[in-house]
Design a protein around this motif. Structure first.
Motif, short mmCIF file in Angstrom:
data_model
loop_
_atom_site.label_atom_id
_atom_site.label_comp_id
_atom_site.label_asym_id
_atom_site.label_seq_id
_atom_site.Cartn_x
_atom_site.Cartn_y
_atom_site.Cartn_z
N VAL A 91 -4.54 12.28 -2.41
CA VAL A 91 -5.23 12.31 -3.69
C VAL A 91 -6.10 11.06 -3.74
N GLY A 92 -7.37 11.24 -4.04
CA GLY A 92 -8.31 10.13 -4.11
C GLY A 92 -9.71 10.67 -4.18
N THR A 93 -10.69 9.76 -4.22
CA THR A 93 -12.08 10.22 -4.29
C THR A 93 -12.64 10.30 -2.88
N GLY A 94 -13.31 11.37 -2.58
CA GLY A 94 -13.89 11.54 -1.25
C GLY A 94 -12.83 11.46 -0.19
N SER A 95 -13.06 10.63 0.83
CA SER A 95 -12.10 10.57 1.93
C SER A 95 -11.18 9.36 1.80
N LYS A 96 -11.35 8.56 0.73
CA LYS A 96 -10.54 7.35 0.58
C LYS A 96 -9.36 7.58 -0.36
N PRO A 97 -8.13 7.52 0.17
CA PRO A 97 -6.96 7.69 -0.69
C PRO A 97 -6.85 6.53 -1.68
N ILE A 98 -6.46 6.84 -2.90
CA ILE A 98 -6.29 5.81 -3.92
C ILE A 98 -4.81 5.65 -4.19
N PRO A 99 -4.28 4.42 -4.04
CA PRO A 99 -2.85 4.22 -4.28
C PRO A 99 -2.53 4.28 -5.77
N LEU A 100 -1.28 4.60 -6.07
CA LEU A 100 -0.81 4.54 -7.46
C LEU A 100 -0.72 3.06 -7.84
N SER A 101 -0.86 2.76 -9.11
CA SER A 101 -0.63 1.38 -9.55
C SER A 101 0.88 1.14 -9.48
N GLN A 102 1.27 -0.13 -9.42
CA GLN A 102 2.71 -0.47 -9.39
C GLN A 102 3.42 0.15 -10.59
#
Length: 177
Positions: A91-102
């Motif tokens: 899950v993320g924008t484009g090909s870059k995964p976005i980590p969950l916040s702490q």
């Protein structure tokens, strides 16, 4: 450069969450990624159902079609997770995964009731302890620092004639009388 672990959300085919978890755990082991990919969670919560006056508790997926992966994001770790059977992507924008916040990750883990129970320990800085588990088993040392939030202590042990600090879990030490 010290990389930190973060939680990422992985999209799976619905109904395949547990299979993806099992596949990924096998791949981590077979591809020696234990130092990059740590925990895989299928977020579940208890659902209480009352049928015919009987209480039935069952596990229900909180986010069907998603699995959480705690990992250090590198090209290698991304590849291992992304190419696991049943994974459709991060899950993320484009090909870059976005980590969950702490905060998000903590909230989900807490909701699952997986919060590590806080371990209490009856020792204080300056006390003598014996290491009862791990590579330093049977070493004696002095508590230098206590990290209650991590469930760890820093113990100074004498190795090769010099004082050496080692970090241990509460469960790895016992108080010397």
């Amino acid at each position: 450069m010290l990389m930190s672990t973060q939680w990422y959300v992985v999209h799976t085919y619905s109904g395949y969450e547990n299979k993806v978890k099992a596949n990924l755990e096998k791949r981590i082991e077979s591809m020696n990624m234990e130092d990059k990919i740590f925990r895989i969670l299928v977020p579940m919560e208890d659902e209480v159902e009352i049928k015919n006056g009987k209480k039935k508790v069952s596990k229900k997926k909180v986010f069907p079609g998603y699995v959480l992966v705690e990992m250090i994001m590198t090209d290698d770790s991304w590849y291992v997770v992304r190419n696991t059977p049943g994974v459709t992507g991060f899950v993320g924008t484009g090909s870059k995964p976005i980590p969950l916040s702490q905060e998000e990750a903590k909230a989900i883990i807490k909701q699952m009731g997986l919060e590590e129970p806080k371990t209490r320990i009856d020792v204080s800085v300056g006390e003598n302890v014996k290491v009862i588990d791990g590579p330093f088993e049977n070493f004696a040392g002095v508590i230098e620092e206590i990290y209650p939030e991590k469930g760890k202590v820093k113990v100074m042990v004498s190795m090769f004639g010099r004082e050496t600090p080692i970090e241990l879990d509460f469960s790895q030490i016992e108080k010397m009388l």
